[in-house]
Structure formats: structure tokens, C-alpha cells
Motif scaffolding. Structure first.
Motif, PDB file in Angstrom:
ATOM      1  N   THR A   1       0.517  -0.897  -0.307  1.00  0.00           N
ATOM      2  CA  THR A   1      -0.277   0.342  -0.059  1.00  0.00           C
ATOM      3  C   THR A   1       1.118   1.635  -0.495  1.00  0.00           C
ATOM      4  O   THR A   1      -0.103   2.303  -0.439  1.00  0.00           O
ATOM      5  CB  THR A   1      -0.940   0.103   1.500  1.00  0.00           C
ATOM      6  OG1 THR A   1      -0.200  -0.195   2.483  1.00  0.00           O
ATOM      7  CG2 THR A   1      -2.494  -0.894   0.977  1.00  0.00           C
ATOM      8  N   LYS A   2       2.010   0.673   1.040  1.00  0.00           N
ATOM      9  CA  LYS A   2       3.180   2.583   0.768  1.00  0.00           C
ATOM     10  C   LYS A   2       2.709   2.725  -1.156  1.00  0.00           C
ATOM     11  O   LYS A   2       3.152   4.058  -1.157  1.00  0.00           O
ATOM     12  CB  LYS A   2       4.270   2.322   1.525  1.00  0.00           C
ATOM     13  CG  LYS A   2       5.453   3.390   1.621  1.00  0.00           C
ATOM     14  CD  LYS A   2       6.072   2.440   2.286  1.00  0.00           C
ATOM     15  CE  LYS A   2       7.135   4.065   2.548  1.00  0.00           C
ATOM     16  NZ  LYS A   2       8.637   3.659   3.149  1.00  0.00           N
ATOM     17  N   TYR A   3       3.588   2.179  -1.790  1.00  0.00           N
ATOM     18  CA  TYR A   3       3.727   2.426  -2.894  1.00  0.00           C
ATOM     19  C   TYR A   3       2.562   1.981  -3.988  1.00  0.00           C
ATOM     20  O   TYR A   3       3.277   1.957  -5.252  1.00  0.00           O
ATOM     21  CB  TYR A   3       5.407   0.995  -3.641  1.00  0.00           C
ATOM     22  CG  TYR A   3       6.235   1.561  -2.467  1.00  0.00           C
ATOM     23  CD1 TYR A   3       6.723   2.496  -2.539  1.00  0.00           C
ATOM     24  CD2 TYR A   3       6.846   0.745  -0.814  1.00  0.00           C
ATOM     25  CE1 TYR A   3       8.329   3.218  -1.754  1.00  0.00           C
ATOM     26  CE2 TYR A   3       7.762   0.999  -0.566  1.00  0.00           C
ATOM     27  CZ  TYR A   3       7.984   1.551  -0.888  1.00  0.00           C
ATOM     28  OH  TYR A   3       9.577   2.321   0.010  1.00  0.00           O
ATOM     29  N   ASN A   4       1.571   1.282  -3.536  1.00  0.00           N
ATOM     30  CA  ASN A   4       0.785   1.162  -4.858  1.00  0.00           C
ATOM     31  C   ASN A   4       1.019  -0.078  -5.431  1.00  0.00           C
ATOM     32  O   ASN A   4       0.901   0.704  -6.853  1.00  0.00           O
ATOM     33  CB  ASN A   4       0.501   2.344  -5.368  1.00  0.00           C
ATOM     34  CG  ASN A   4      -1.022   2.682  -5.728  1.00  0.00           C
ATOM     35  OD1 ASN A   4      -2.438   1.712  -5.181  1.00  0.00           O
ATOM     36  ND2 ASN A   4      -1.299   3.323  -6.734  1.00  0.00           N
TER      37      ASN A   4
ATOM     38  N   PHE B   1       8.570   8.410  -9.532  1.00  0.00           N
ATOM     39  CA  PHE B   1       9.406   8.556 -10.347  1.00  0.00           C
ATOM     40  C   PHE B   1       8.951  10.246 -10.065  1.00  0.00           C
ATOM     41  O   PHE B   1       9.779  11.168  -9.409  1.00  0.00           O
ATOM     42  CB  PHE B   1       9.954   9.099 -11.641  1.00  0.00           C
ATOM     43  CG  PHE B   1      10.143   9.403 -12.613  1.00  0.00           C
ATOM     44  CD1 PHE B   1      11.880   9.439 -12.238  1.00  0.00           C
ATOM     45  CD2 PHE B   1      10.072  10.595 -12.983  1.00  0.00           C
ATOM     46  CE1 PHE B   1      12.681   9.715 -13.251  1.00  0.00           C
ATOM     47  CE2 PHE B   1      11.032  11.632 -14.007  1.00  0.00           C
ATOM     48  CZ  PHE B   1      12.432  10.539 -13.554  1.00  0.00           C
ATOM     49  N   ILE B   2       7.787  10.795 -10.145  1.00  0.00           N
ATOM     50  CA  ILE B   2       7.376  12.334  -9.879  1.00  0.00           C
ATOM     51  C   ILE B   2       7.448  12.482  -7.970  1.00  0.00           C
ATOM     52  O   ILE B   2       8.269  13.303  -7.625  1.00  0.00           O
ATOM     53  CB  ILE B   2       6.043  12.603 -10.351  1.00  0.00           C
ATOM     54  CG1 ILE B   2       6.072  12.064 -11.726  1.00  0.00           C
ATOM     55  CG2 ILE B   2       5.773  13.806 -10.135  1.00  0.00           C
ATOM     56  CD1 ILE B   2       4.626  12.772 -12.067  1.00  0.00           C
ATOM     57  N   GLY B   3       7.291  11.295  -7.638  1.00  0.00           N
ATOM     58  CA  GLY B   3       7.052  11.703  -5.718  1.00  0.00           C
ATOM     59  C   GLY B   3       8.367  11.468  -5.996  1.00  0.00           C
ATOM     60  O   GLY B   3       8.932  12.646  -4.439  1.00  0.00           O
ATOM     61  N   GLY B   4       9.524  10.534  -5.875  1.00  0.00           N
ATOM     62  CA  GLY B   4      10.617  10.742  -5.538  1.00  0.00           C
ATOM     63  C   GLY B   4      11.583  11.493  -5.930  1.00  0.00           C
ATOM     64  O   GLY B   4      12.315  12.889  -4.999  1.00  0.00           O
TER      65      GLY B   4
ATOM     66  N   ILE C   1       4.579   9.076   0.589  1.00  0.00           N
ATOM     67  CA  ILE C   1       5.838   9.878   0.288  1.00  0.00           C
ATOM     68  C   ILE C   1       6.137  10.741   1.893  1.00  0.00           C
ATOM     69  O   ILE C   1       7.256  11.166   1.965  1.00  0.00           O
ATOM     70  CB  ILE C   1       5.972  10.806  -0.846  1.00  0.00           C
ATOM     71  CG1 ILE C   1       5.875  10.174  -1.724  1.00  0.00           C
ATOM     72  CG2 ILE C   1       7.178  11.279  -0.744  1.00  0.00           C
ATOM     73  CD1 ILE C   1       6.267  10.594  -3.684  1.00  0.00           C
ATOM     74  N   ILE C   2       5.093  11.699   2.055  1.00  0.00           N
ATOM     75  CA  ILE C   2       4.780  12.591   3.234  1.00  0.00           C
ATOM     76  C   ILE C   2       4.738  11.885   4.555  1.00  0.00           C
ATOM     77  O   ILE C   2       5.829  12.090   5.175  1.00  0.00           O
ATOM     78  CB  ILE C   2       3.084  13.311   2.860  1.00  0.00           C
ATOM     79  CG1 ILE C   2       3.431  14.262   1.997  1.00  0.00           C
ATOM     80  CG2 ILE C   2       3.132  14.190   4.890  1.00  0.00           C
ATOM     81  CD1 ILE C   2       1.927  15.102   1.874  1.00  0.00           C
ATOM     82  N   ILE C   3       4.639  10.630   4.160  1.00  0.00           N
ATOM     83  CA  ILE C   3       5.231   9.827   5.886  1.00  0.00           C
ATOM     84  C   ILE C   3       6.269   8.776   6.247  1.00  0.00           C
ATOM     85  O   ILE C   3       6.522   9.736   6.956  1.00  0.00           O
ATOM     86  CB  ILE C   3       3.534   8.189   5.551  1.00  0.00           C
ATOM     87  CG1 ILE C   3       2.430   8.620   5.655  1.00  0.00           C
ATOM     88  CG2 ILE C   3       4.601   7.642   6.471  1.00  0.00           C
ATOM     89  CD1 ILE C   3       1.587   7.542   5.712  1.00  0.00           C
ATOM     90  N   ALA C   4       6.943   8.619   4.645  1.00  0.00           N
ATOM     91  CA  ALA C   4       7.888   9.045   4.593  1.00  0.00           C
ATOM     92  C   ALA C   4       9.164   9.393   5.331  1.00  0.00           C
ATOM     93  O   ALA C   4       9.829   9.692   5.854  1.00  0.00           O
ATOM     94  CB  ALA C   4       8.926   7.618   3.845  1.00  0.00           C
TER      95      ALA C   4
END
Length: 632
Positions: free
Chosen positions: A38-41, A494-497, A542-545
Motif C-alpha cells: 500500500t505504501k507504493y501502490n 518517479f515524480i514523487g521521488g 511519500i509524506i509519511i516517509a
């Protein structure tokens, strides 16, 4: 000219059949568990494995298959017994070294850890290519998705010589640690998958906007191509995996509300209410325009915007028919207002539901932080729309025979309206009390549809489902598969990273402001052209990470509000940005076929409003979170 398209289609179909028959890509194992990260869908296919100190887990790799890039997927969980055993082992080691639990940095890294490592055997010796360690604590689960390009590691020479590679998963837990682990080998295409996915998205989006063929055909073609690309770079997804990509909750809500609105229209309610609104506006088109648009935006804050668009559409179209005006400017502006208005609350827009649930934000929080902004940008957007469309409105009040209109537009099925009023009241109450029960809105709409269908005609269901826009539901299903496949390939990650990497490079004194601007604008543009739900889900994780990172040194709650405003308001920028946009097109095609809303209108009218709204939101959030600093 008439035969050529048919010949091209036949050749394409023949080519597709030949590819499916003779092409044998890597397929998922059918004898093991397929679960979702779920973290990475994304999905992982792995049996339940175990690793422990001294007995690492080795994941097999096929030397006969291309191995330019290796994707590593891992799920690990630490029970109290596992963590306690690792902690006791660490304390014994510290005692031998003459260190205490407090002054050793090892005690700061959690009770235990899990690590993956890629080795290459060259000349009889093992060379470590890449490795990463993840801390584990009691009752904690770690999800991992890492992509390793072997040419960018110290093992590039081993890759060139065709040496043997292996992936090892280890831990310091003295007890067996349960893990799901999968190593996927990617060929040369894997190195360029982001470019290929981005190109495919641009082509399919252009096809939807151009309307050369029906948008359902375009999304289905895009879905098949995206699944083909996914099969090429990863593995062939099973049918049940593809079906799981479809957001059943959204389709249930749309299906149910299409039926509910149709049953309500059969009672004459929409004609009746349209006459009352015209009477209140006194035939003034400007008053009617502002009244309907702002009312829709207000209702969308407490219902979801799809429901509002479904309900207000038939009313608006009937009103414009009564006044002899084109309904397109009215209904398009109402759809935009509904999307903006839904930003104000937890239940108003699906991205807010995801953000609120994952980041533990309350209903009141959305009203406090997003509400004042919506009160500014929604009336402003409606005003801008009025000035763009005012040439289409009559300059003087329209003279209407209100007595005749009231006589011709009465409620002609009071019994059914009585039952439907209670049913719609129950649906609205369930939606409004979402924060208390937490159930998906689609359940209330579906149960309401069942009750409404039985109440209006208990022996015939065809009168109810006759109003369902099956092409709209098929379009949504194809769109979900298309975007989820691109997400699986890695486009959204890729966009979020890159967003998170850019934030880390900004000086600390400007980091919060820059981070909010990045999240706000990238989310707005991304949500306009990507379907907002999978995009929001990915960025939320990504915000959680980032919240778990120690090197940012800024409060990250403001990023959640930047994501909320960007993902919701960004939906007005294109046809693909919001479910409400697609629904408004379907409703207008059904009730106003002479003047339907077209997909290009959201680019033409919605995207400029997006730029204005997000510019105002940038200033608002800077003042609120950087100057006032409620999260300091």
C-alpha cells in the motif's frame, strides 16, 4: 477511405493475437500469495519466507534472463518476541565491548533490522553491488520497493562479463523473521520504462482530449498498451490483479447515483424545482448563474462532488431549457465550483478522504485550514467564469409566464417523491456523518438505490437501470487500469521521488516554504493530468516517509494541506483530473445532447482557473504556515 480504417483495425487485431500467442514474458507465480504494497501502490508475489541471523534468505535470479535492472520488493514485520531476542543479543555484544545501552549508537536504530544486498560472483569472489538496511520495531511493518540499475553499481564490470548475481535478505534477529520478498529482473526496457510510460500517457491523454474516437475506446487501448508495457518490464499481471486496479467504490457510487437521480427525475421534481429557482432569480441570468454555481460548491463541501454534479446537472439543464439559454456555461461552472468546494472538507473530494485517513487528519482540520481559502477562490472562479461567458447571457431579465410554467411543471408522482425524499435524506445523512462511521460513501448510495428501486417499482428493475451511463462506467474502469498500470511501472513514484529529493537540497531557512510550493504546484498539475486518487495515494505515502526521516527538520503537516489543495483544485484542469468532470460530460450528453460539455472545455476554461487558484493558495499557505506557523 471507408475501407482503410477497417483494414488497419484488422491488422492491429491480428498483430495483437500473434503477440499474445508467441510472446512469452515473465508471468506471476500462481502458487503463492499476491499482496499489495500500500505504501507504493504496487503488488508483490511471494510465499511467506523467513530469515534470521546466520541464516540469510537467498532470492533466486535467472542468469539466462536479461538483468539490466533489478526491482526488489520486500515486506517484513517484527513481533515482540523477534525484537526482544534481537535486543538481548545486542545487549550482550555491547557488554563485551564495554558499552552501555545508552551510549551506544546501535541502540538508536530500533530493536532489529532487515537488509537486502545484491552480490555478484566474479573470479570466485563475492562483490557487493548494492545494499540497504531498514529498522524494525515491535508491531511494525516495513514495505520496501527499490530499483537497482546494475550499470550504476560497483558491479558494472560483472554485468558486462555475465557473472552470476544473487539477492540476499538478512537480519540480526535471533528468531526467524517473517518476510515477503521478490526480486524482479528487468531487461534494457526497464532502464527506460519511465520515458516509455510518460510517452504513453501523453499519447493517450491527447487521444482523450481530441475525441477522434470515443474516449472509452481510447482508455481501453491505453489500458492494453500499459498492461503490455508492464508485462514487458515486470511480469504479466493476473486477471484478478487487473480487476483489483479498478476503484470499485467510485463505480458503485456512480452507478447508484445515476439510478437515484433518474428515479427522482421521473417524479417531476427537477422540473418543479427549476421553476422555483427561475422565479427566485426573477428571470435574471446573472443571478441564476451565481446562485447555482455557489450553491453547488457549498453543497459539495458536505457531500462529495460527484454526487453534487449528478444532482445539480438535470436541474440546471431544465432551468436553461425553461429560459431558452445554453446550459453549458452554467453546468461547466457548477462542475468547477463543486471540485473547488469539495476541497474544504474531509468528505468533499476523494483525495481528501485518502489524505485524512492516511495522515490522521480530522474533519474540523480541513475546515480550519482549507475552508477560508475555498471561501476566496470559489466565488472568484465563478466570477471569472461569468465574465468569460457573459456574452452568452441575455442583457435583460427574461420575461416568462410563471403561472403557466408552474401549471406545466408540477409533481406528478407524489407517492414516489415521498419515499425518495426519505431515502435521499438517509443518503445525505450518511455522507455528512462520514467522520463518525468511516464507511465509504458508495455503500449509502447503493443501499439507497436498492430502496428507491423497490419503492418506485417493486416488480421491474429495467426502469431503474435504463438511466445508467454504461459508457461512463467503462471509461472509469479503463482509466483506473491505465493509471494504476503506469503507477505499477513507476511513473508516479518517479515524480514523487524527485519532489522529495529537491526538498532535501533546499537550505533549511527556506525549506518549508519551498516544500509547500513544490507539493502544491506539482500536485495541482499532476492531478490535472493524472487521475487524482492514485496520485494522491502515492504522494501521501511519500509524506509519511518524509515524516519518518530525520534530516528534513521542518514540520511536515503543512505538506499534507499543500497536497490536499493541489490534488483537489487541480482536478479542474483537465477532463482526467476529477471524477466530477467525467460525470458532468455524461450527464450533459444525456440531458442536453445539443450543447454537451466537451473534454477540451476543462483545458480551455478550467486550467486558467487552476493557475489563478493555486497562485492564491500559494500566498495563503505561505502566510498561514510560514508566518503564522500553527505547527511550530
Amino acid at each position: 477511405k471507408d475501407i482503410l480504417p477497417g483494414i488497419i483495425l484488422c491488422l492491429c487485431a491480428l498483430f495483437a493475437v500473434l503477440v499474445m500467442v508467441f510472446w512469452h514474458p515473465h508471468e506471476q507465480r500462481r502458487d503463492v500469495l499476491t499482496s499489495k504494497l500500500t505504501k507504493y501502490n504496487t503488488y508483490i508475489t511471494s510465499p511467506l519466507l523467513a530469515t534470521q541471523r546466520g541464516h540469510p534468505l537467498i532470492l533466486p535470479l535467472d542468469d539466462h534472463q536479461p538483468m539490466d535492472v533489478i526491482d526488489i520488493k520486500l515486506v517484513a514485520a517484527c513481533t515482540q518476541q523477534d525484537c526482544a531476542g534481537a535486543a538481548e543479543h545486542r545487549r550482550r555484544l555491547l557488554t563485551k565491548r564495554g558499552l552501555s545501552d545508552i551510549d551506544s549508537p546501535e541502540t538508536l536504530h530500533g530493536a532489529t533490522w532487515v537488509r537486502w544486498t545484491i552480490y555478484a560472483k566474479h573470479g570466485g569472489h563475492d562483490t557487493m553491488c548494492a545494499s540497504k538496511k531498514y529498522d524494525l520495531r515491535e508491531q511494525m511493518q516495513v514495505e520496501v520497493l527499490e530499483s537497482v540499475d546494475l550499470l550504476e553499481t560497483p558491479c558494472a564490470h560483472s554485468f558486462a562479463h555475465g557473472d552470476h548475481f544473487r539477492v540476499v535478505v538478512g537480519t540480526d534477529s535471533v528468531n526467524p523473521l517473517s518476510v515477503l520478498a521478490q526480486a524482479i529482473q528487468l531487461g534494457p526496457v526497464g532502464r527506460h520504462r519511465i520515458i516509455l510510460a510518460g510517452t504513453l500517457f501523453v499519447v493517450i491523454f491527447a487521444g482523450i482530449i481530441s475525441e477522434v474516437i470515443h474516449r472509452c475506446y481510447v482508455t481501453f487501448i491505453g489500458s492494453f498498451l500499459a498492461l503490455g508495457l508492464l508485462s514487458m518490464v515486470h511480469e504479466v499481471p493476473e486477471v484478478h490483479t487487473v480487476v483489483a486496479m479498478i476503484d470499485a467504490g467510485t463505480l458503485m457510487l456512480l452507478f447508484a447515483m445515476m439510478v437515484n437521480v433518474h428515479l427522482l427525475s421521473l417524479t417531476g421534481f427537477f422540473q418543479w424545482i427549476s421553476v422555483r429557482v427561475v422565479d427566485f432569480a426573477n428571470g435574471n441570468a446573472m443571478v441564476l448563474f451565481f446562485l447555482l454555481a455557489n450553491l453547488t460548491g457549498f453543497l459539495s463541501a458536505f457531500l462529495d462532488n460527484v454526487t453534487c454534479v449528478l444532482l445539480i446537472g438535470p436541474v440546471t439543464i431544465k432551468l436553461c431549457e425553461q429560459m431558452g439559454m445554453n446550459p453549458m456555461p452554467f453546468y461547466l461552472t457548477e462542475t468547477i465550483a463543486a471540485t473547488i468546494g469539495g476541497t474544504a472538507t474531509l468528505i468533499g473530494d476523494p483525495p481528501n478522504v485518502v489524505i485524512g485517513n492516511k495522515l490522521q487528519l480530522r474533519f474540523n482540520d480541513f475546515m480550519i485550514f482549507n475552508g477560508p481559502l475555498v471561501l476566496v477562490i470559489m466565488p472568484l472562479a465563478v466570477t471569472i467564469q461569468y465574465f468569460r461567458f457573459r456574452h452568452m447571457f441575455p442583457k435583460e431579465n427574461i420575461k416568462l409566464d410563471m403561472e403557466a410554467m408552474r401549471a406545466d411543471n408540477k409533481i406528478h408522482d407524489e407517492r414516489s417523491l415521498f419515499f425518495l425524499a426519505f431515502i435521499f435524506g438517509g443518503i445525505f445523512l450518511g455522507l455528512f456523518l462520514f467522520e463518525l462511521h468511516g464507511h465509504e460513501p458508495s455503500w449509502f448510495c447503493l443501499l439507497g438505490m436498492l430502496g428507491a428501486s423497490i419503492a418506485t417499482s417493486r416488480h421491474d428493475i429495467r426502469h431503474a437501470i435504463a438511466a445508467v451511463e454504461w459508457d461512463t462506467l467503462l471509461f472509469f474502469a479503463g482509466l483506473f487500469v491505465f493509471v494504476e498500470s503506469l503507477s505499477e511501472i513507476g511513473l508516479i513514484r518517479f515524480i514523487g521521488g524527485h519532489m522529495s529529493n529537491i526538498i532535501r537540497q533546499v537550505p533549511l531557512e527556506s525549506r518549508l516554504s519551498a516544500a509547500m510550493v513544490i507539493f502544491l504546484w506539482v500536485s495541482a498539475i499532476g492531478s490535472a493530468f493524472l487521475e487524482s486518487l492514485p496520485y494522491t495515494t502515492t504522494i501521501t505515502f511519500i509524506i509519511i516517509a518524509l515524516m519518518n526521516a530525520d534530516d528534513l527538520e521542518i514540520p511536515l503537516e503543512p505538506l499534507a494541506w499543500a497536497l490536499s489543495v493541489g490534488a483537489c483544485v487541480g482536478g479542474i484542469g483537465s477532463i482526467m483530473g476529477s471524477s466530477a468532470n467525467l460525470v458532468s460530460m455524461a450527464v450533459s450528453e444525456r440531458y442536453a445532447p445539443a450543447n454537451p460539455i466537451k473534454g477540451v472545455y476543462f483545458l480551455q476554461y478550467g486550467f486558467p482557473l487552476l493557475l489563478v487558484s493555486i497562485s492564491i493558495a500559494t500566498a495563503y499557505q505561505h502566510v498561514l504556515f510560514v508566518i503564522i506557523q500553527p505547527y511550530k
